[in-house]
Design an enzyme around this catalytic site. Sequence first.
Site: not given
Ligand code: DAK
Length: 257
Positions: A108, A111, A131, A65
């Site tokens: 997400g 998921e 998360e 997400a």
């Molecule tokens: N959200 C926003 N931006 C993201 C992102 C994310 N999840 N993942 C990557 N990006 C963006 C980065 O901010 C970066 O943007 P700029 O800084 O260049 O503007 C760009 O994508 C490239 O990312 P990185 O520079 O970080 O790329 P790397 O290759 O160095 O790293 C990575 C890749 C995948 C390891 C890293 O980007 C990362 O850790 N990303 C976050 C992963 C994460 O924590 N995902 C879980 C998010 S929480 C719900 C249901 C479900 C959910 C929520 C609510 N409801 C039913 C209410 C789900 C929640 C989640 O998924």
Amino acid sequence: MTYETILVERRGRVGLVTLNRPQALNALNHQLMSEVMDALEAFDRDDAVGAMVITGNEKAFAAGADIKEMAGKSAREMQEADHVAVFGRIRAVGKPVIAAVSGWALGGGCEIAMSCDMIVASESAKFGQPEITIGVIPGAGGTQRLPRAVGKALAMEMILNNRTLSAQEALQYGLVNRVVPVTDYLDEALKLAEEIASRAPLAVRAAKKMINASYESSLTDGLAQERHAFYRLFDTEDQKEGMKAFVEKRQPNWTGK
Ligand code: DAK
């Protein structure tokens, strides 16, 4: 219908939805999720489509997400943003949906893939529920679908300690159907979808529904539901055609009736 965050096309009898926010690793913002669901539901209503594929790009299926969109929200605002309802709509899609996953499938993104009926992964696919690293837990089925797919022990490690699975590990633990080279994963998913789309449509839908029902009911209830679904198919033209074609030693012509 025009979309801004996804690409939509039909390939034969397969509806293809491509997540298209590559600059954000296909982070799932509200607009993207709404567009994905609108597209899948339109394909679900379209008789020319028998199955669907959802994919991202080589580097990311989806990195979860959109954290930037969620970061400042309160519990009430998250609830009111209706993300739950949007994610939940995938469950109601009647035709098979295959996820073609390469690169990151996190949070997400993992998921969504698990909400699909099958997953074709590229050798570079990585699955995880990170998360916990941003102070929350999976919110779109991760704590429920992951243990059912890979078992409790591994699901605990993935969700409590951010363990990621490689494509080969995901295959080994039963999370994905197959792993193929990065150059082939989309074609492989499309081929699988096209094969399924060429089968008797009402039987395919009934089979998907019954397999999903097996996660929701007791064995006794599930067997009763299956039997009723089986009997109901004898009121379809496709059952008559399928069995007649077998007897006549020819290929069946399905009408979906
Ligand atoms: N959200 C926003 N931006 C993201 C992102 C994310 N999840 N993942 C990557 N990006 C963006 C980065 O901010 C970066 O943007 P700029 O800084 O260049 O503007 C760009 O994508 C490239 O990312 P990185 O520079 O970080 O790329 P790397 O290759 O160095 O790293 C990575 C890749 C995948 C390891 C890293 O980007 C990362 O850790 N990303 C976050 C992963 C994460 O924590 N995902 C879980 C998010 S929480 C719900 C249901 C479900 C959910 C929520 C609510 N409801 C039913 C209410 C789900 C929640 C989640 O998924």
